[in-house]
Scaffold this active site. Structure first.
Site, PDB file in Angstrom:
ATOM      1  N   LYS A 146     -71.366 -68.474  57.309  1.00 30.68           N
ATOM      2  CA  LYS A 146     -70.114 -68.864  57.942  1.00 30.68           C
ATOM      3  C   LYS A 146     -69.614 -67.777  58.891  1.00 30.68           C
ATOM      4  O   LYS A 146     -70.090 -66.643  58.877  1.00 30.68           O
ATOM      5  CB  LYS A 146     -69.066 -69.155  56.878  1.00 30.68           C
ATOM      6  CG  LYS A 146     -68.738 -67.959  55.997  1.00 30.68           C
ATOM      7  CD  LYS A 146     -67.530 -68.268  55.131  1.00 30.68           C
ATOM      8  CE  LYS A 146     -67.030 -66.981  54.523  1.00 30.68           C
ATOM      9  NZ  LYS A 146     -65.715 -66.983  53.998  1.00 30.68           N
ATOM     10  N   LYS A 164     -64.567 -50.200  46.870  1.00 32.45           N
ATOM     11  CA  LYS A 164     -63.976 -49.253  47.812  1.00 32.45           C
ATOM     12  C   LYS A 164     -64.355 -47.821  47.471  1.00 32.45           C
ATOM     13  O   LYS A 164     -64.553 -47.002  48.363  1.00 32.45           O
ATOM     14  CB  LYS A 164     -62.458 -49.444  47.870  1.00 32.45           C
ATOM     15  CG  LYS A 164     -62.118 -50.665  48.720  1.00 32.45           C
ATOM     16  CD  LYS A 164     -60.676 -51.083  48.616  1.00 32.45           C
ATOM     17  CE  LYS A 164     -60.475 -52.408  49.342  1.00 32.45           C
ATOM     18  NZ  LYS A 164     -59.294 -53.123  48.859  1.00 32.45           N
ATOM     19  N   LYS A 220     -65.018 -62.217  59.263  1.00 36.52           N
ATOM     20  CA  LYS A 220     -64.685 -60.900  59.788  1.00 36.52           C
ATOM     21  C   LYS A 220     -65.783 -59.898  59.436  1.00 36.52           C
ATOM     22  O   LYS A 220     -66.294 -59.192  60.290  1.00 36.52           O
ATOM     23  CB  LYS A 220     -63.344 -60.460  59.186  1.00 36.52           C
ATOM     24  CG  LYS A 220     -62.826 -59.183  59.772  1.00 36.52           C
ATOM     25  CD  LYS A 220     -61.331 -59.008  59.539  1.00 36.52           C
ATOM     26  CE  LYS A 220     -60.930 -59.250  58.093  1.00 36.52           C
ATOM     27  NZ  LYS A 220     -59.497 -59.079  57.867  1.00 36.52           N
TER      28      LYS A 220
END
Ligand code: TRP
Length: 329
Positions: free
Chosen positions: A194, A111, A197
């Site tokens: 896959k 982050k 999100k």
């Protein structure tokens, strides 16, 4: 009956991958365990949502999980911000969480790299808040994906540290909930990998017919089989995998045979898949919208969840305060 805790970030919508993956297991889990499912709305403040966005996404995610079958009668479903005991435990745990170890967490470093302009202290202590979420109910198990394993490991570390410091086995060290064979992986429509999100390739439960059809029709394919009974290429196998969960078996067999005989038309295959996905998700989509427009029901669910969660949480906090040495005169 084991106590299980799972936190749900109120970001994004559920897609087919979530539905056939984690969601199916949550539904099963709530029948067999003492489950606490909560919306991690405090955690979501690290990215500074507007008040409207915060409220909207919490409502959306709650409605989606309820529509998929999370049952407030079976599990304790609540908002993190309705349980102040969590914050008290978070404060107590921060005293034994070291800045160095928090700085070294992979998700924190990620982050910092991605948003160097918003390295707030909440981001740094994210794993402590998550540990508080889990330890407040003394949970034995936590269903986590790969990205949350380190956070769970830290929760164990904080539990152990507390136990060592006060010389008693108070907190259970929470272990990952193992879904075993039950985790169906839904592929994306972009050829490999896959549905996810972060991959930006999701077919969402709230997608309407037009939106989902557009996504399916754009799915990656190849130039088609040229030899009879040839091995199915990955992008096409992915389409078949999706068909396997949303379509009738006879439909899947029909298209597989066409593939084997080299007379498959991918346009037809995609049209069929889009139609079957739509049939599959329509009732869920409707339910999501029904629940979302029923504030009274949502209020009832949240109130009931908060009551049950606080009962469990206040018991823990009371005991923890006593162990630490907060005692009445
Ligand atoms: N960190 C989790 C996520 O990003 C959400 C979460 C918060 C959580 N508290 C938790 C998950 C406690 C399990 C247990 O998905």
């Amino acid at each position: 009956m084991e106590t299980v805790v799972s936190g749900i970030r109120p970001t994004g919508n559920l897609h087919l991958g979530n539905y056939f993956g984690a969601m199916k297991n949550f539904i099963k889990m709530q029948n067999e365990n003492n489950c606490f499912f909560f919306i991690a709305d405090y955690h979501s403040l690290t990215t500074h949502p507007t008040p409207g966005d915060l409220h909207g996404s919490v409502k959306q995610v709650l409605a989606e999980y309820l529509a998929c079958g999370l049952d407030p009668e079976k599990a304790t479903i609540y908002l993190q911000s309705d349980v102040p005991e969590v914050i008290e435990l978070y404060l107590l745990l921060t005293m034994n969480a070291y800045v160095g170890e928090l700085e070294r967490t992979t998700s924190f470093k990620d982050k910092v790299r991605k948003n160097p302009e918003n390295v707030n202290a909440g981001l740094l202590t994210y794993p402590v808040l998550m540990a508080a979420d889990i330890l407040i109910h003394n949970a034995a198990k936590v269903p986590v994906g790969k990205d949350q394993e380190q956070n769970l490991e830290m929760a164990r570390k904080f539990a152990r540290r507390f136990n060592n410091m006060y010389k008693q086995e108070y907190f259970v060290e929470p272990q990952p909930f193992n879904f075993g064979e039950n985790l169906i992986k839904i592929p994306g429509l972009d050829g490999t990998g896959k549905m996810g999100k972060s991959e930006g390739n999701g077919i969402f439960l709230i997608d309407d017919e037009k939106a989902l059809k557009k996504k399916v029709m754009r799915a990656v394919t190849d130039s088609g089989p040229t030899e009879m009974n040839s091995e199915i290429a990955e992008p096409i196998q992915n389409l078949f995998t999706i068909m396997d969960v949303v379509s009738e078996k006879s439909t899947l067999d029909f298209f597989k045979e066409k593939y084997a005989n080299c007379d498959i038309r991918y346009g037809d295959l995609k049209k069929q898949i889009a139609e079957d996905i739509n049939l599959f998700i329509s009732p869920i989509r409707e339910k999501i919208n029904d629940i979302k427009s029923n504030d009274e029901y949502l209020r009832k669910v949240a109130l009931m969840g908060a009551e049950k969660a606080r009962e469990s949480a206040s018991k823990t906090i009371k005991e923890v305060r006593k162990i630490i040495g907060f005692r009445p005169f």
